[in-house]
Motif scaffolding. Structure first.
Motif, mmCIF file in Angstrom:
data_model
loop_
_atom_site.group_PDB
_atom_site.id
_atom_site.type_symbol
_atom_site.label_atom_id
_atom_site.label_comp_id
_atom_site.label_asym_id
_atom_site.label_seq_id
_atom_site.Cartn_x
_atom_site.Cartn_y
_atom_site.Cartn_z
ATOM 1 N N ARG A 85 -7.634 17.766 -5.924
ATOM 2 C CA ARG A 85 -8.693 18.177 -6.848
ATOM 3 C C ARG A 85 -8.703 19.687 -7.016
ATOM 4 N NH1 ARG A 85 -13.799 14.399 -5.148
ATOM 5 N NH2 ARG A 85 -12.787 12.435 -5.673
ATOM 6 N N VAL A 135 0.850 -1.182 0.000
ATOM 7 C CA VAL A 135 0.000 0.000 0.000
ATOM 8 C C VAL A 135 0.890 1.238 0.000
ATOM 9 C CG1 VAL A 135 -1.797 1.236 1.238
ATOM 10 C CG2 VAL A 135 -1.779 -1.255 1.235
ATOM 11 N N THR A 136 0.688 2.097 -0.971
ATOM 12 C CA THR A 136 1.463 3.332 -1.064
ATOM 13 C C THR A 136 0.525 4.521 -0.989
ATOM 14 O OG1 THR A 136 1.333 3.273 -3.466
ATOM 15 C CG2 THR A 136 3.261 2.272 -2.469
ATOM 16 N N PRO A 137 1.009 5.651 -0.492
ATOM 17 C CA PRO A 137 0.142 6.832 -0.414
ATOM 18 C C PRO A 137 -0.159 7.379 -1.808
ATOM 19 C CG PRO A 137 2.367 7.378 0.261
ATOM 20 C CD PRO A 137 2.318 5.893 0.078
ATOM 21 N N ASP A 138 -1.309 8.012 -1.937
ATOM 22 C CA ASP A 138 -1.704 8.617 -3.200
ATOM 23 C C ASP A 138 -0.933 9.922 -3.375
ATOM 24 O OD1 ASP A 138 -2.975 9.244 -5.526
ATOM 25 O OD2 ASP A 138 -4.821 9.918 -4.563
ATOM 26 N N MET A 139 -0.117 9.984 -4.408
ATOM 27 C CA MET A 139 0.722 11.161 -4.642
ATOM 28 C C MET A 139 0.179 12.029 -5.772
ATOM 29 S SD MET A 139 2.940 10.769 -2.323
ATOM 30 C CE MET A 139 4.218 11.922 -2.698
ATOM 31 N N SER A 140 -1.069 11.820 -6.165
ATOM 32 C CA SER A 140 -1.632 12.621 -7.243
ATOM 33 C C SER A 140 -1.946 14.033 -6.745
ATOM 34 C CB SER A 140 -2.889 11.957 -7.793
ATOM 35 O OG SER A 140 -3.855 11.864 -6.774
#
Length: 62
Positions: free
Chosen positions: A54, A46-51
């Protein structure tokens, strides 16, 4: 090459020993992970969302 000794990897006994050790060690790892460490088996990391957040528009520089 179909025989391991032709590639100088040992004989059929070495191949069978390795084929027997692999499932045993995998089973022992699963036992340690589930019973001793009390962690569930993870099939992915599980990796953090780096996007970008919004509504955020990246600045283009030339």
């Amino acid at each position: 090459m179909t025989h391991p000794s032709l590639a100088e990897y040992g004989g059929i006994g070495d191949t069978l020993t390795g084929a027997a050790i692999l499932p045993i060690s995998t089973g022992l790892y699963g036992y340690r992970r589930l019973m001793r460490d009390r962690h569930p088996t993870a099939w992915h990391i599980v990796t953090p969302d780096m996007s970008a957040p919004r509504g955020h528009v990246p600045i283009r520089t030339k």
